[in-house]
Design a protein around this motif. Structure first.
Motif, PDB file in Angstrom:
ATOM      1  N   ALA A 477       0.941  -1.125   0.027  1.00  0.00           N
ATOM      2  CA  ALA A 477       0.050  -0.143  -0.069  1.00  0.00           C
ATOM      3  C   ALA A 477       0.797   1.261   0.133  1.00  0.00           C
ATOM      4  N   GLN A 478       1.963   1.183   0.750  1.00  0.00           N
ATOM      5  CA  GLN A 478       2.783   2.270   0.895  1.00  0.00           C
ATOM      6  C   GLN A 478       3.556   2.679  -0.513  1.00  0.00           C
ATOM      7  N   MET A 479       3.785   1.666  -1.095  1.00  0.00           N
ATOM      8  CA  MET A 479       4.586   1.869  -2.391  1.00  0.00           C
ATOM      9  C   MET A 479       3.567   2.305  -3.340  1.00  0.00           C
ATOM     10  N   SER A 480       2.528   1.618  -3.339  1.00  0.00           N
ATOM     11  CA  SER A 480       1.311   1.965  -4.449  1.00  0.00           C
ATOM     12  C   SER A 480       0.878   3.545  -4.501  1.00  0.00           C
ATOM     13  N   ALA A 481       0.736   4.025  -3.240  1.00  0.00           N
ATOM     14  CA  ALA A 481       0.343   5.236  -2.896  1.00  0.00           C
ATOM     15  C   ALA A 481       1.333   6.238  -3.464  1.00  0.00           C
ATOM     16  N   HIS A 482       2.717   5.929  -2.997  1.00  0.00           N
ATOM     17  CA  HIS A 482       3.690   6.671  -3.705  1.00  0.00           C
ATOM     18  C   HIS A 482       3.798   6.828  -5.099  1.00  0.00           C
ATOM     19  N   SER A 483       3.641   5.698  -5.828  1.00  0.00           N
ATOM     20  CA  SER A 483       3.431   5.704  -7.093  1.00  0.00           C
ATOM     21  C   SER A 483       2.513   6.878  -7.880  1.00  0.00           C
ATOM     22  N   ASN A 484       1.387   6.668  -7.116  1.00  0.00           N
ATOM     23  CA  ASN A 484       0.397   7.539  -7.475  1.00  0.00           C
ATOM     24  C   ASN A 484       0.752   9.043  -7.314  1.00  0.00           C
ATOM     25  N   GLU A 485       1.492   9.208  -6.212  1.00  0.00           N
ATOM     26  CA  GLU A 485       1.913  10.495  -5.924  1.00  0.00           C
ATOM     27  C   GLU A 485       2.926  11.086  -7.099  1.00  0.00           C
ATOM     28  N   LEU A 486       3.807  10.158  -7.604  1.00  0.00           N
ATOM     29  CA  LEU A 486       4.886  10.274  -8.686  1.00  0.00           C
ATOM     30  C   LEU A 486       3.910  10.725  -9.787  1.00  0.00           C
ATOM     31  N   GLN A 487       3.100   9.971 -10.336  1.00  0.00           N
ATOM     32  CA  GLN A 487       2.480   9.836 -11.640  1.00  0.00           C
ATOM     33  C   GLN A 487       0.957   9.770 -11.416  1.00  0.00           C
ATOM     34  N   PRO A 488       0.417  10.895 -10.903  1.00  0.00           N
ATOM     35  CA  PRO A 488      -1.265  10.983 -10.610  1.00  0.00           C
ATOM     36  C   PRO A 488      -1.999  10.724 -11.875  1.00  0.00           C
ATOM     37  N   ASN A 489      -3.179  10.428 -11.698  1.00  0.00           N
ATOM     38  CA  ASN A 489      -4.250  10.106 -12.775  1.00  0.00           C
ATOM     39  C   ASN A 489      -3.842   9.042 -13.703  1.00  0.00           C
ATOM     40  N   THR A 490      -2.878   8.187 -13.103  1.00  0.00           N
ATOM     41  CA  THR A 490      -2.597   6.882 -14.197  1.00  0.00           C
ATOM     42  C   THR A 490      -3.420   5.766 -13.692  1.00  0.00           C
ATOM     43  N   ALA A 491      -4.153   5.643 -14.452  1.00  0.00           N
ATOM     44  CA  ALA A 491      -5.591   4.388 -14.439  1.00  0.00           C
ATOM     45  C   ALA A 491      -4.726   3.182 -13.788  1.00  0.00           C
ATOM     46  N   SER A 492      -3.792   2.798 -14.353  1.00  0.00           N
ATOM     47  CA  SER A 492      -3.253   1.338 -13.838  1.00  0.00           C
ATOM     48  C   SER A 492      -2.822   1.448 -12.386  1.00  0.00           C
ATOM     49  N   PHE A 493      -2.142   2.588 -12.105  1.00  0.00           N
ATOM     50  CA  PHE A 493      -1.727   2.857 -10.867  1.00  0.00           C
ATOM     51  C   PHE A 493      -2.978   3.150  -9.853  1.00  0.00           C
ATOM     52  N   GLU A 494      -3.898   3.744 -10.218  1.00  0.00           N
ATOM     53  CA  GLU A 494      -5.096   3.939  -9.330  1.00  0.00           C
ATOM     54  C   GLU A 494      -5.678   2.485  -9.117  1.00  0.00           C
ATOM     55  N   ASP A 495      -5.973   1.634 -10.077  1.00  0.00           N
ATOM     56  CA  ASP A 495      -6.229   0.303  -9.906  1.00  0.00           C
ATOM     57  C   ASP A 495      -5.440  -0.468  -9.184  1.00  0.00           C
ATOM     58  N   THR A 496      -4.236  -0.604  -9.172  1.00  0.00           N
ATOM     59  CA  THR A 496      -3.374  -1.367  -8.098  1.00  0.00           C
ATOM     60  C   THR A 496      -3.715  -0.762  -6.644  1.00  0.00           C
ATOM     61  N   TYR A 497      -3.780   0.360  -6.606  1.00  0.00           N
ATOM     62  CA  TYR A 497      -3.972   0.880  -5.105  1.00  0.00           C
ATOM     63  C   TYR A 497      -5.415   0.564  -4.468  1.00  0.00           C
ATOM     64  N   ALA A 498      -6.404   0.608  -5.534  1.00  0.00           N
ATOM     65  CA  ALA A 498      -7.600   0.193  -5.163  1.00  0.00           C
ATOM     66  C   ALA A 498      -7.591  -1.296  -4.814  1.00  0.00           C
ATOM     67  N   TRP A 499      -6.843  -2.110  -5.595  1.00  0.00           N
ATOM     68  CA  TRP A 499      -6.916  -3.465  -5.411  1.00  0.00           C
ATOM     69  C   TRP A 499      -6.260  -4.060  -3.800  1.00  0.00           C
ATOM     70  N   ILE A 500      -5.214  -3.159  -3.741  1.00  0.00           N
ATOM     71  CA  ILE A 500      -4.411  -3.325  -2.280  1.00  0.00           C
ATOM     72  C   ILE A 500      -5.445  -3.054  -1.377  1.00  0.00           C
ATOM     73  N   LEU A 501      -6.059  -1.893  -1.408  1.00  0.00           N
ATOM     74  CA  LEU A 501      -7.119  -1.476  -0.357  1.00  0.00           C
ATOM     75  C   LEU A 501      -7.996  -2.414  -0.023  1.00  0.00           C
ATOM     76  N   PHE A 502      -8.760  -2.871  -1.351  1.00  0.00           N
ATOM     77  CA  PHE A 502      -9.730  -3.878  -1.212  1.00  0.00           C
ATOM     78  C   PHE A 502      -9.144  -5.289  -0.543  1.00  0.00           C
ATOM     79  N   LYS A 503      -7.863  -5.744  -0.713  1.00  0.00           N
ATOM     80  CA  LYS A 503      -7.319  -6.821  -0.036  1.00  0.00           C
ATOM     81  C   LYS A 503      -7.147  -6.430   1.546  1.00  0.00           C
ATOM     82  N   GLN A 504      -6.960  -5.260   1.867  1.00  0.00           N
ATOM     83  CA  GLN A 504      -6.734  -4.923   3.298  1.00  0.00           C
ATOM     84  C   GLN A 504      -8.238  -4.713   3.923  1.00  0.00           C
ATOM     85  N   LYS A 505      -9.462  -4.839   2.942  1.00  0.00           N
ATOM     86  CA  LYS A 505     -10.740  -4.864   3.526  1.00  0.00           C
ATOM     87  C   LYS A 505     -10.932  -3.475   3.734  1.00  0.00           C
TER      88      LYS A 505
END
Length: 573
Positions: A477-505
């Motif tokens: 989650a920490q790495m994914s959040a940072h990738s979205n900070e580096l490249q905001p509005n990137t759909a694949s990065f946002e999808d990754t973060y959403a999926w990790i949050l889903f895994k964390q319930k």
């Protein structure tokens, strides 16, 4: 200053004593007996023999013995000095030659050898006097006048230098070398009129020689006399309408007048002229780069590069430049063809291969990229980036073992290139993941991030693969959040973060991020839509979940798990 070529030759010493006011006075030694004279001659000849046999140390000792017995032996002084010059010892050679010319003031070769010493020892004042002496000895040799004028120029004795050029002109008439020497002085002195008058004289005597028009136009233009420069160039154009340098000079004037249309028209005429050096043309095209991404600048550069290949159809550089301009205007297929033509004409330019392979990879021509990349590596095996690019192409064709080999070669070749190392280890992480070698995959990603903690793609991929395995979710989650900070509005990065949050319930947060991904996605990603359905199921909206699962299937997602989700209206891993 011109280099002095001293012809080394040997003569029997003449035992002449003389005086030269510019060098100094040599006092004659005690006269030798006939026996002593014969002995000195024998030693001298032995020294010459040793020199011919390249026994230079022995030769120097023998010449020194000659001078011990006969200090006024100019030939021995000359030979010993030249042996010292062979060892770049011009400081010690200089006084020996000064003695030699004082003894034999009319020996041209002694003066030439001394001139070289003064030049090497940066003694311009004494050097100029040498040329005076050489002119005295050989007044019909123009080279000595040119050297004298040049030495006077360096001393900033401009009027004296002009007098020497006048002497030359009186001897041989006005020629290009004299003209260039005088022009240089007139321009330093700010004397535009005399400089122009000389050029006008050359034009009058040689009305078909375009080069004199060009020099005169440049003289006027550099002194803010553009109207005069323009008139001279137009006169030249009448004589040689297709001469490229005339049009380049006219282009400069139109540019300064901000007449952009005329400026570009003249450039086109200049570029169409084969005699204009291709490197000069390429430099002009490159001058447009700072103006990119202005579409007008791109269009102009592209048009000029197109003319370039017409004027220089057999030069690989013209096609390489054309390929670069096509690439800049996103005409990738045409750029690929231009680069390939450049390589056919001359395959010795690595940069062209790299551009070609990069285009092929971006165009998903992986097999061709591998072929061209391997051809390039046969010629340039130590090019790290080419090893990396071929590795990426192999990775895309799912030949992971081959990909790993090339990527490791890239790492070995460029151990200090942190950007390349980060990319390479990230790609190794991708390859090892696909091979189910998760331990090496994680280690490669960790290594990648040590070289560049802000490698957004490494952060995203590492995080996603950890989430698929359900491991180290907080780190993911920490790495994914940072990738979205580096490249905001990137759909694949946002999808990754959403999926990790889903895994964390964290379903509510996951919904926010998957909706961002769907908004920013331009590909109708079935995976993202399926994920949206999974999240909505756990938020208690089964109808929305099934609706998105069906939509994912309509976008092309085919799997038994997805069918089961739809049929049983329930989430399954």
């Amino acid at each position: 200053m011109r280099r002095f070529i001293v012809v080394l030759f040997s003569v029997i010493p003449a035992f002449v004593f003389a005086q030269n006011k510019s060098i100094g006075t040599v006092v004659a030694a005690k006269p030798m007996s006939q026996i002593d004279s014969v002995m000195v001659r024998q030693i001298f000849m032995s020294a010459l023999h040793e020199k011919i046999m390249e026994n230079y140390t022995q030769a120097a000792e023998l010449f020194s013995r000659v001078l011990q017995s006969d200090p006024g032996n100019a030939a021995a002084l000359f030979e010993l000095a030249n042996l010292k010059k062979q060892k770049n010892n011009y400081v010690d050679a200089q006084p020996l030659l000064e003695k030699a010319v004082a003894i034999s003031p009319d020996n041209e070769w002694y003066w030439l050898s001394l001139a070289e010493c003064y030049e090497k020892n940066n003694n311009i004042v004494k050097l100029q006097n040498v040329f005076v002496q050489l002119i005295r000895i050989n007044p019909d040799k123009p080279e000595y006048y040119y050297d004298n004028a040049n030495a006077l120029f360096i001393e900033k004795r401009y009027d004296d230098a002009l007098k020497v050029y006048d002497q030359l002109q009186a001897m041989n008439g006005l020629d290009d070398d004299i003209l260039a020497g005088k022009q240089k002085i007139y321009l330093i002195q700010g004397k535009v009129d005399p400089a122009a008058a000389q050029l006008q004289e050359m034009i009058a005597d040689n009305p078909s020689q375009v080069k004199y028009y060009l020099v005169l136009a440049e003289l006027y233009n550099s002194n803010n006399l553009q109207d005069k420069a323009f008139k001279v160039l137009k006169d030249a154009e009448k004589i040689a309408p297709n001469y490229g340098q005339i049009h380049l000079a006219l282009a400069d004037i139109y540019r300064d007048k901000k007449d952009n249309e005329s400026f570009f028209n003249e450039l086109e005429l200049a570029f169409a002229a084969p005699e204009v050096d291709i490197d000069q043309k390429i430099k002009i095209i490159l001058g447009y780069f700072p103006k990119f991404p202005d579409p007008n600048a791109k269009a102009s550069a592209l048009e000029l590069s197109k003319i370039l290949i017409s004027a220089h159809p057999d030069d690989s550089k013209s096609y390489a430049m054309y390929g670069d301009m096509l690439f800049q205007t996103e005409k990738f297929k045409e750029a690929e063809a231009a680069y390939r033509k450049s390589i056919q004409l001359n395959g010795s330019h690595y940069a062209v291969y790299e551009q070609l392979v990069r285009i092929e990879i971006s165009s998903n021509e992986m097999d061709q990229a591998i072929k061209d990349g391997e051809n390039a590596l046969a010629l340039f095996p130590n090019q790290a980036w080419m090893n990396y690019l071929v590795g990426i192409a192999c990775q895309q064709t799912k030949d992971y073992k081959k990909a790993i080999g090339y990527i490791k070669s890239a790492i070995d070749v460029a151990p200090d290139d942190k950007d390349l190392l980060s990319l390479s280890y990230s790609s190794l992480g991708d390859c090892y993941h696909e091979m189910k070698d998760f331990s090496n995959s994680d280690a490669a990603y960790d290594k990648s991030l040590t070289y560049n903690p802000d490698n957004a793609f490494a952060l995203n991929n590492y995080a996603y693969y950890l989430s698929l395995r359900g491991e180290q979710l907080d780190k993911a989650a920490q790495m994914s959040a940072h990738s979205n900070e580096l490249q905001p509005n990137t759909a694949s990065f946002e999808d990754t973060y959403a999926w990790i949050l889903f895994k964390q319930k964290k379903y509510a947060d996951a919904k926010i991020w998957i909706e961002k991904a769907i908004v920013h996605d331009k590909t109708n990603s079935a995976v993202q839509i399926e994920h949206y359905g999974d999240i909505m199921f756990y938020l208690g909206d089964t109808n929305a979940a099934v609706q998105n699962w069906k939509k994912a299937k309509s976008f092309g997602e085919q799997s038994p798990v997805l069918d089961r989700k739809i049929n049983e209206r329930k989430y399954f891993e």
